[in-house]
Design an enzyme around this catalytic site. Sequence first.
Site, PDB file in Angstrom:
ATOM      1  N   SER A 192     -67.822  50.592  68.741  1.00  0.00           N
ATOM      2  CA  SER A 192     -67.818  49.996  69.324  1.00  0.00           C
ATOM      3  C   SER A 192     -69.150  49.014  69.817  1.00  0.00           C
ATOM      4  O   SER A 192     -70.086  49.203  68.982  1.00  0.00           O
ATOM      5  CB  SER A 192     -66.663  49.319  70.183  1.00  0.00           C
ATOM      6  OG  SER A 192     -66.353  47.334  69.856  1.00  0.00           O
ATOM      7  N   THR A 193     -69.113  48.931  70.955  1.00  0.00           N
ATOM      8  CA  THR A 193     -70.115  48.426  71.901  1.00  0.00           C
ATOM      9  C   THR A 193     -71.408  49.495  71.503  1.00  0.00           C
ATOM     10  O   THR A 193     -71.000  50.597  72.258  1.00  0.00           O
ATOM     11  CB  THR A 193     -70.148  47.657  73.479  1.00  0.00           C
ATOM     12  OG1 THR A 193     -69.202  47.143  73.046  1.00  0.00           O
ATOM     13  CG2 THR A 193     -70.844  47.362  73.319  1.00  0.00           C
ATOM     14  N   HIS A 219     -66.398  48.205  65.166  1.00  0.00           N
ATOM     15  CA  HIS A 219     -66.334  46.868  65.315  1.00  0.00           C
ATOM     16  C   HIS A 219     -67.350  45.563  65.332  1.00  0.00           C
ATOM     17  O   HIS A 219     -68.946  45.796  65.990  1.00  0.00           O
ATOM     18  CB  HIS A 219     -65.865  46.382  67.234  1.00  0.00           C
ATOM     19  CG  HIS A 219     -64.462  47.367  66.908  1.00  0.00           C
ATOM     20  ND1 HIS A 219     -64.494  47.485  68.787  1.00  0.00           N
ATOM     21  CD2 HIS A 219     -63.282  48.051  66.166  1.00  0.00           C
ATOM     22  CE1 HIS A 219     -62.926  48.584  68.304  1.00  0.00           C
ATOM     23  NE2 HIS A 219     -62.775  48.920  67.595  1.00  0.00           N
ATOM     24  N   MET A 313     -66.025  49.533  73.840  1.00  0.00           N
ATOM     25  CA  MET A 313     -65.202  49.044  74.629  1.00  0.00           C
ATOM     26  C   MET A 313     -63.889  49.208  75.014  1.00  0.00           C
ATOM     27  O   MET A 313     -63.796  49.086  73.518  1.00  0.00           O
ATOM     28  CB  MET A 313     -65.267  47.590  75.587  1.00  0.00           C
ATOM     29  CG  MET A 313     -66.819  47.584  76.037  1.00  0.00           C
ATOM     30  SD  MET A 313     -66.561  45.327  76.210  1.00  0.00           S
ATOM     31  CE  MET A 313     -67.030  44.417  74.941  1.00  0.00           C
ATOM     32  N   ASP A 316     -59.447  51.648  71.337  1.00  0.00           N
ATOM     33  CA  ASP A 316     -59.350  52.268  70.280  1.00  0.00           C
ATOM     34  C   ASP A 316     -59.610  53.309  69.749  1.00  0.00           C
ATOM     35  O   ASP A 316     -60.849  53.757  69.666  1.00  0.00           O
ATOM     36  CB  ASP A 316     -59.459  50.564  69.439  1.00  0.00           C
ATOM     37  CG  ASP A 316     -59.932  51.090  67.938  1.00  0.00           C
ATOM     38  OD1 ASP A 316     -59.074  51.427  67.742  1.00  0.00           O
ATOM     39  OD2 ASP A 316     -59.958  50.425  67.232  1.00  0.00           O
TER      40      ASP A 316
END
Length: 374
Positions: A192-193, A219, A313, A316
Site C-alpha cells: 500500500s503506502t 492499494h 498502512m 491487509d
Amino acid sequence: MAVKVLVVDDSSFFRRRVSEIINQDPEMEVIGTANNGKEAIAQTAALKPDVITMDIEMPVLDGISAVKKIMESNPTPILMFSSLTHAGASATLDALEAGALDFLPKKFEDIARDKEEATRLLQQKVKEIGRRRISRFNRPRPATPTASAPIRSSTVTQPDRSFSTRQFEPKAPEADFRASGKKYQLVAIGTSTGGPVALQNILTQLPANFPHPILLIQHMPAAFTPAFASRLNSLCKIQVKEAENGDMLRPGVAYLAPGGKQMLVEGRGSGQKLKVFEDDSPRVTYKPSVDITFASAAKSYGDGVLAVVLTGMGADGREGARMLKQAGSKIWAQDEKSCVVYGMPQAVANAGLAEASIALGDVAMRISREVGCG
C-alpha cells in the site's frame, strides 16, 4: 509533539479546507501554507515542517518540480494531491518517483464511503508519514543512477527520506542467503503506502526468464492502475499488465490488480486464471484487497506460493498470509527500516507468519534466488 504540516495548493479554498481537517486533530498542526511550488521550497527551508501536502498543478512552479527541489535541499515527507484522471495518475507517479511518499485524490471523498471517513483517511496518512520522519528520516546521500541499470538500496540504519528508486545505493548480494530448495508456482506481492516505488525497485531487477507468474496487489484508485502497469512494463524485463478477467497465468508476467476491483485466482493444476470483478461490499475496506487475492492463491496453489508483504498502512494481507501459511506456502515481509509505513509487514510479522523480514534492496535478489533464477 504535534506533527507540523505545510499545506501547498494554488486554491485558497482547498488550502483552507485541508488546513481545517488537519487542525481538527490535536496531534497535528498546520504551521504554514504556500500557493505554488516556489513558495513551498522557501517555506520548507524556513519552517522545517514534518510533512508537506502538495498539489501537482500550480502556477510559477508545479508540484513535481517542487518535490525534486525540496528533496535536493530539505528532504521532507510529502503527500501529493492528484486528479483521478490518466494524466493525473501519470503525474502522481512522476511525483512519487521524484520522492513524494504517498498520494490522495484531490477529491479524496472519491475513495471513502463518506465525509467522515475521508477526513480520517487524510489525517491518518499525514500523521503516518509525518511520524516516520520525526523518528527516523535523515538527509539522503547523493546518487547517480543510470536508466539501464536499476539500483538497489543498502541496508542502512537511516533510510533516505524520498524512498525514490533513484536514491537506492548499489548493494552486493547477501553471501549468507541460500535458497530453501522449495518448489513454487506463483509469486504474490501485496503493498500500500510506499508500494509504487517499492514495486518498481523489485520488478525492474527481475530477469526476463522469471519462471513463474507474479500477482501484484497495490492499494490504488482505479484511474491509477493502468498508468502504473504501463510504466512498470516499460521499465521491466518481465511483462507487466493490468489484470483482466479471464487472464491465464503465464510465467514471467506480472498481473497488477485493477483499482476498485478484486482479483482472484481460479482453478488448480496448470490451468489457473484470474477472476477480476467489481466489489460493492461495504464490509471490504480495500479494493483490491491483499487478503482476498492471497486467500484465493492459497486455494489454487496450496504450498506453491512465495508471498511478500511490503510497506503499507493497516493490516491487509495478514489473514490471507495466514491461509497461505496454513497451506504450506512461504511468507516474507519487508523490514521496518526500509518501509515508508511498517503497518502491513508488521501485522504479518507480529502474527508469526513471516519467515523473514527483508530490506527492500534485498527483496528482488532473494526472490530470484529462491525461485531458482538468480
